[in-house]
Design a protein around this motif. Structure first.
Motif, PDB file in Angstrom:
ATOM      1  N   GLY A  32      48.462  38.442 104.350  1.00  0.00           N
ATOM      2  CA  GLY A  32      48.370  37.252 104.855  1.00  0.00           C
ATOM      3  C   GLY A  32      46.872  36.477 104.849  1.00  0.00           C
ATOM      4  O   GLY A  32      45.861  37.043 104.559  1.00  0.00           O
ATOM      5  N   ILE A  33      47.084  35.324 105.385  1.00  0.00           N
ATOM      6  CA  ILE A  33      45.864  34.705 105.525  1.00  0.00           C
ATOM      7  C   ILE A  33      45.417  34.638 107.076  1.00  0.00           C
ATOM      8  O   ILE A  33      46.170  34.147 107.913  1.00  0.00           O
ATOM      9  N   TYR A  34      44.237  34.720 107.381  1.00  0.00           N
ATOM     10  CA  TYR A  34      43.878  34.585 108.734  1.00  0.00           C
ATOM     11  C   TYR A  34      43.153  33.642 109.143  1.00  0.00           C
ATOM     12  O   TYR A  34      42.095  33.400 108.358  1.00  0.00           O
ATOM     13  N   PHE A  35      43.525  32.953 110.235  1.00  0.00           N
ATOM     14  CA  PHE A  35      42.750  32.044 111.034  1.00  0.00           C
ATOM     15  C   PHE A  35      42.368  32.303 112.409  1.00  0.00           C
ATOM     16  O   PHE A  35      43.203  32.980 112.917  1.00  0.00           O
ATOM     17  N   TYR A  36      41.137  32.317 112.621  1.00  0.00           N
ATOM     18  CA  TYR A  36      40.672  32.689 113.869  1.00  0.00           C
ATOM     19  C   TYR A  36      39.827  31.523 114.727  1.00  0.00           C
ATOM     20  O   TYR A  36      39.234  30.718 114.176  1.00  0.00           O
ATOM     21  N   ASP A  37      40.061  31.736 116.295  1.00  0.00           N
ATOM     22  CA  ASP A  37      39.205  31.042 116.876  1.00  0.00           C
ATOM     23  C   ASP A  37      37.937  31.573 116.953  1.00  0.00           C
ATOM     24  O   ASP A  37      37.350  32.441 116.457  1.00  0.00           O
ATOM     25  N   ASN A  38      36.878  30.623 117.929  1.00  0.00           N
ATOM     26  CA  ASN A  38      35.626  31.085 117.913  1.00  0.00           C
ATOM     27  C   ASN A  38      35.333  32.721 118.682  1.00  0.00           C
ATOM     28  O   ASN A  38      34.458  33.172 118.734  1.00  0.00           O
ATOM     29  N   GLN A  39      36.415  33.039 119.260  1.00  0.00           N
ATOM     30  CA  GLN A  39      36.393  34.166 119.997  1.00  0.00           C
ATOM     31  C   GLN A  39      36.347  35.309 118.959  1.00  0.00           C
ATOM     32  O   GLN A  39      35.855  36.512 119.551  1.00  0.00           O
ATOM     33  N   GLY A  58      48.386  35.059  96.247  1.00  0.00           N
ATOM     34  CA  GLY A  58      47.518  35.929  95.307  1.00  0.00           C
ATOM     35  C   GLY A  58      46.520  36.528  96.296  1.00  0.00           C
ATOM     36  O   GLY A  58      45.912  35.760  97.177  1.00  0.00           O
ATOM     37  N   ASP A  59      46.069  37.604  95.945  1.00  0.00           N
ATOM     38  CA  ASP A  59      45.088  38.570  96.514  1.00  0.00           C
ATOM     39  C   ASP A  59      43.999  38.331  95.822  1.00  0.00           C
ATOM     40  O   ASP A  59      43.626  39.078  94.845  1.00  0.00           O
ATOM     41  N   ALA A  60      42.903  37.341  96.193  1.00  0.00           N
ATOM     42  CA  ALA A  60      41.901  37.028  95.718  1.00  0.00           C
ATOM     43  C   ALA A  60      40.691  38.137  95.851  1.00  0.00           C
ATOM     44  O   ALA A  60      39.805  38.073  94.939  1.00  0.00           O
ATOM     45  N   GLY A  61      41.054  39.057  96.756  1.00  0.00           N
ATOM     46  CA  GLY A  61      39.957  40.088  97.035  1.00  0.00           C
ATOM     47  C   GLY A  61      40.271  41.319  96.185  1.00  0.00           C
ATOM     48  O   GLY A  61      39.425  42.296  96.406  1.00  0.00           O
ATOM     49  N   GLU A  62      41.298  41.314  95.432  1.00  0.00           N
ATOM     50  CA  GLU A  62      41.578  42.778  94.692  1.00  0.00           C
ATOM     51  C   GLU A  62      40.613  42.967  93.691  1.00  0.00           C
ATOM     52  O   GLU A  62      39.870  44.028  93.585  1.00  0.00           O
ATOM     53  N   ASN A  63      40.274  42.101  92.808  1.00  0.00           N
ATOM     54  CA  ASN A  63      39.336  42.081  91.706  1.00  0.00           C
ATOM     55  C   ASN A  63      39.004  40.678  91.044  1.00  0.00           C
ATOM     56  O   ASN A  63      39.628  39.998  91.546  1.00  0.00           O
ATOM     57  N   LEU A  64      38.453  40.651  89.922  1.00  0.00           N
ATOM     58  CA  LEU A  64      37.974  39.291  89.547  1.00  0.00           C
ATOM     59  C   LEU A  64      38.937  38.689  88.660  1.00  0.00           C
ATOM     60  O   LEU A  64      39.489  37.602  88.926  1.00  0.00           O
ATOM     61  N   ASP A  65      40.008  39.706  88.259  1.00  0.00           N
ATOM     62  CA  ASP A  65      41.029  38.962  87.403  1.00  0.00           C
ATOM     63  C   ASP A  65      41.894  38.411  88.534  1.00  0.00           C
ATOM     64  O   ASP A  65      42.574  37.297  88.350  1.00  0.00           O
ATOM     65  N   PHE A  66      42.365  38.874  89.602  1.00  0.00           N
ATOM     66  CA  PHE A  66      43.137  38.281  90.642  1.00  0.00           C
ATOM     67  C   PHE A  66      42.330  37.143  91.199  1.00  0.00           C
ATOM     68  O   PHE A  66      42.843  36.022  91.464  1.00  0.00           O
ATOM     69  N   TYR A  67      41.093  37.069  91.444  1.00  0.00           N
ATOM     70  CA  TYR A  67      40.616  36.214  91.926  1.00  0.00           C
ATOM     71  C   TYR A  67      40.590  34.973  91.144  1.00  0.00           C
ATOM     72  O   TYR A  67      40.925  33.702  91.502  1.00  0.00           O
ATOM     73  N   LEU A  68      40.334  35.007  89.829  1.00  0.00           N
ATOM     74  CA  LEU A  68      40.414  33.859  88.573  1.00  0.00           C
ATOM     75  C   LEU A  68      41.873  33.433  88.758  1.00  0.00           C
ATOM     76  O   LEU A  68      42.165  32.305  88.823  1.00  0.00           O
ATOM     77  N   LYS A  69      42.992  34.253  88.821  1.00  0.00           N
ATOM     78  CA  LYS A  69      44.318  33.960  88.907  1.00  0.00           C
ATOM     79  C   LYS A  69      44.684  33.054  90.068  1.00  0.00           C
ATOM     80  O   LYS A  69      45.095  32.045  89.919  1.00  0.00           O
ATOM     81  N   ALA A  70      44.199  33.488  91.138  1.00  0.00           N
ATOM     82  CA  ALA A  70      44.234  32.496  92.421  1.00  0.00           C
ATOM     83  C   ALA A  70      43.800  31.424  92.401  1.00  0.00           C
ATOM     84  O   ALA A  70      44.282  30.483  93.004  1.00  0.00           O
ATOM     85  N   CYS A  71      42.467  31.291  91.988  1.00  0.00           N
ATOM     86  CA  CYS A  71      41.549  30.156  91.627  1.00  0.00           C
ATOM     87  C   CYS A  71      42.543  29.059  90.744  1.00  0.00           C
ATOM     88  O   CYS A  71      42.461  27.834  91.140  1.00  0.00           O
TER      89      CYS A  71
END
Length: 81
Positions: A3-10, A51-64
């Motif tokens: 997923g996508i994680y959003f955190y507070d200042n803690q 899209g898992d933009a952290g997987e590799n450069l191809d996935f990053y480009l696809k996500a963008c």
């Protein structure tokens, strides 16, 4: 959890107190587990594409490209209430 994680200042205090894993890395799962331990973890299911933009450069480009094509980066309306 995927997923996508959003955190507070803690999160900065939590990360500063983490110990590296067996891989000698700080693990996002340990951050999430600390929020669960505190009873402060919440989750929402979102719909649409993923899209898992952290997987590799191809996935990053696809996500963008998906963000650009779907206008997923546009500002969302504020929640009522």
């Amino acid at each position: 959890m995927i997923g996508i994680y959003f955190y507070d200042n803690q999160v900065f205090d939590i990360v500063n107190n983490l110990k590296p894993s067996a891989r000698n890395e700080l693990e996002i799962t340990d951050v999430n587990n600390e929020y669960i331990r505190r009873g402060e973890m919440t989750a929402d299911k979102i719909t649409g594409w993923w899209g898992d933009a952290g997987e590799n450069l191809d996935f990053y480009l696809k996500a963008c490209n998906m963000v650009s094509q779907t206008k997923a980066n546009k500002e969302l309306p504020a929640k009522a209430g």
